[in-house]
Design an enzyme around this catalytic site. Structure first.
Site, PDB file in Angstrom:
ATOM      1  N   ASP A 102       7.265   9.503   6.566  1.00  0.00           N
ATOM      2  CA  ASP A 102       8.715   9.341   6.647  1.00  0.00           C
ATOM      3  C   ASP A 102       9.369  10.636   6.140  1.00  0.00           C
ATOM      4  O   ASP A 102       9.480  11.599   6.891  1.00  0.00           O
ATOM      5  CB  ASP A 102       9.054   8.104   5.798  1.00  0.00           C
ATOM      6  CG  ASP A 102      10.506   7.700   5.838  1.00  0.00           C
ATOM      7  OD1 ASP A 102      10.991   7.370   6.918  1.00  0.00           O
ATOM      8  OD2 ASP A 102      11.151   7.702   4.783  1.00  0.00           O
ATOM      9  N   ASP A 153       4.619  -2.764   5.282  1.00  0.00           N
ATOM     10  CA  ASP A 153       5.195  -3.932   4.623  1.00  0.00           C
ATOM     11  C   ASP A 153       6.699  -3.836   4.426  1.00  0.00           C
ATOM     12  O   ASP A 153       7.283  -2.753   4.494  1.00  0.00           O
ATOM     13  CB  ASP A 153       4.562  -4.119   3.247  1.00  0.00           C
ATOM     14  CG  ASP A 153       5.051  -3.075   2.243  1.00  0.00           C
ATOM     15  OD1 ASP A 153       5.010  -1.881   2.576  1.00  0.00           O
ATOM     16  OD2 ASP A 153       5.494  -3.466   1.150  1.00  0.00           O
ATOM     17  N   ARG A 190       2.265  -7.093   6.317  1.00  0.00           N
ATOM     18  CA  ARG A 190       1.224  -6.120   6.648  1.00  0.00           C
ATOM     19  C   ARG A 190       0.249  -6.685   7.682  1.00  0.00           C
ATOM     20  O   ARG A 190      -0.391  -5.945   8.410  1.00  0.00           O
ATOM     21  CB  ARG A 190       0.408  -5.749   5.402  1.00  0.00           C
ATOM     22  CG  ARG A 190       1.188  -5.010   4.343  1.00  0.00           C
ATOM     23  CD  ARG A 190       0.227  -4.462   3.288  1.00  0.00           C
ATOM     24  NE  ARG A 190       0.891  -4.115   2.049  1.00  0.00           N
ATOM     25  CZ  ARG A 190       1.529  -2.973   1.803  1.00  0.00           C
ATOM     26  NH1 ARG A 190       1.588  -2.054   2.737  1.00  0.00           N
ATOM     27  NH2 ARG A 190       2.081  -2.743   0.645  1.00  0.00           N
TER      28      ARG A 190
HETATM   29  P1  IMP Z   1       7.285   9.248   2.616  1.00  0.00           P
HETATM   30  O1  IMP Z   1       6.683   9.690   1.320  1.00  0.00           O
HETATM   31  O2  IMP Z   1       8.780   9.269   2.572  1.00  0.00           O
HETATM   32  O3  IMP Z   1       6.749  10.009   3.806  1.00  0.00           O
HETATM   33  O4  IMP Z   1       6.932   7.728   2.786  1.00  0.00           O
HETATM   34  C1  IMP Z   1       5.662   7.305   3.025  1.00  0.00           C
HETATM   35  C2  IMP Z   1       5.472   5.853   2.642  1.00  0.00           C
HETATM   36  O5  IMP Z   1       6.690   5.113   2.663  1.00  0.00           O
HETATM   37  C3  IMP Z   1       4.570   5.176   3.640  1.00  0.00           C
HETATM   38  O6  IMP Z   1       3.227   5.274   3.263  1.00  0.00           O
HETATM   39  C4  IMP Z   1       5.067   3.739   3.617  1.00  0.00           C
HETATM   40  O7  IMP Z   1       4.407   3.019   2.614  1.00  0.00           O
HETATM   41  C5  IMP Z   1       6.529   3.850   3.241  1.00  0.00           C
HETATM   42  N1  IMP Z   1       7.416   3.732   4.431  1.00  0.00           N
HETATM   43  C6  IMP Z   1       8.155   4.712   4.994  1.00  0.00           C
HETATM   44  N2  IMP Z   1       8.833   4.259   6.056  1.00  0.00           N
HETATM   45  C7  IMP Z   1       8.512   2.955   6.182  1.00  0.00           C
HETATM   46  C8  IMP Z   1       8.872   1.923   7.127  1.00  0.00           C
HETATM   47  O8  IMP Z   1       9.638   2.117   8.091  1.00  0.00           O
HETATM   48  N3  IMP Z   1       8.298   0.711   6.928  1.00  0.00           N
HETATM   49  C9  IMP Z   1       7.450   0.439   5.885  1.00  0.00           C
HETATM   50  N4  IMP Z   1       7.083   1.377   5.002  1.00  0.00           N
HETATM   51  C10 IMP Z   1       7.603   2.618   5.135  1.00  0.00           C
END
Ligand code: IMP
Length: 180
Positions: free
Chosen positions: A107, A164, A170
């Site tokens: 994300d 989740d 999940r």
């Molecule tokens: P980042 O560190 O912002 O890249 O986020 C990564 C983590 O956020 C992922 O491993 C997910 O656990 C969670 N995450 C990000 N976007 C989503 C979503 O749309 N649905 C569920 N979990 C998300």
């Protein structure tokens, strides 16, 4: 089209089990080709990546490889908290290993950005990333763009296939998008 209602939100099926299977197969093929003759170590990021990882490992074309797990957390509900917590630290030596991080979704990229630095600091030869989903519009860390991507997704929150919403959903066999 299937739909799910949870905690006041409505989610609609976006990627079917068949589409997911095709994505996973293609990622498995790419990795098997790129790592031919090597013995990579997959670092599977719990909790979200366990479903994708289980399918991906069986989609590898006879690649000799190992798996280990790490558990991190940066999210609460639908929002990121901005800092990464190592809940289950790495149990395996990564020094001189070709490491492939397995994630459910990238994300902002914060999780991968920090994990990559962590693994490099421990002496990994190379660190690449395989993620079932990638939200390109939300990326804040350039080095976190996955090397292997199942599917790109726009900015909406998604659940299912390991992803989740507050710990639930999940186990859904498809990936669902929240609808406003
Ligand atoms: P980042 O560190 O912002 O890249 O986020 C990564 C983590 O956020 C992922 O491993 C997910 O656990 C969670 N995450 C990000 N976007 C989503 C979503 O749309 N649905 C569920 N979990 C998300």
């Amino acid at each position: 089209m299937r739909s799910i209602d949870d905690q006041g939100y409505h989610f609609e099926e976006w990627l079917t089990p068949e589409q997911i299977a095709a994505d996973v197969k293609q990622v498995g093929k790419q990795i098997s080709r790129d790592y031919e003759g090597k013995e990579p170590l997959f670092v599977i990021v719990l909790n979200g990546a366990f479903v994708f990882a289980a399918d991906l490992m069986r989609a590898l074309d006879g690649l000799r490889c190992e798996q280990t797990f790490i558990r991190v957390s940066s999210y609460y509900g639908m929002a990121t908290t901005g800092t990464l917590e190592f809940i289950v630290p790495l149990q395996q030596v990564v020094e001189n290993r070709d490491v492939i991080i397995v994630e459910d979704i990238v994300d902002t990229g914060l999780t991968i950005h920090q994990l990559k630095a962590h693994l490099r600091g421990l002496g990994a030869t190379s660190v690449r990333v395989a993620s079932m989903l990638f939200k390109p519009n939300k990326l804040e860390y350039d080095d976190a763009k996955p090397d292997y991507i199942g599917h790109e997704v726009s900015d909406e929150f998604v659940i299912g296939y390991g992803l989740d919403f507050d710990g639930f959903n999940r186990n859904l066999d498809a990936i669902y998008k929240v609808k406003k």
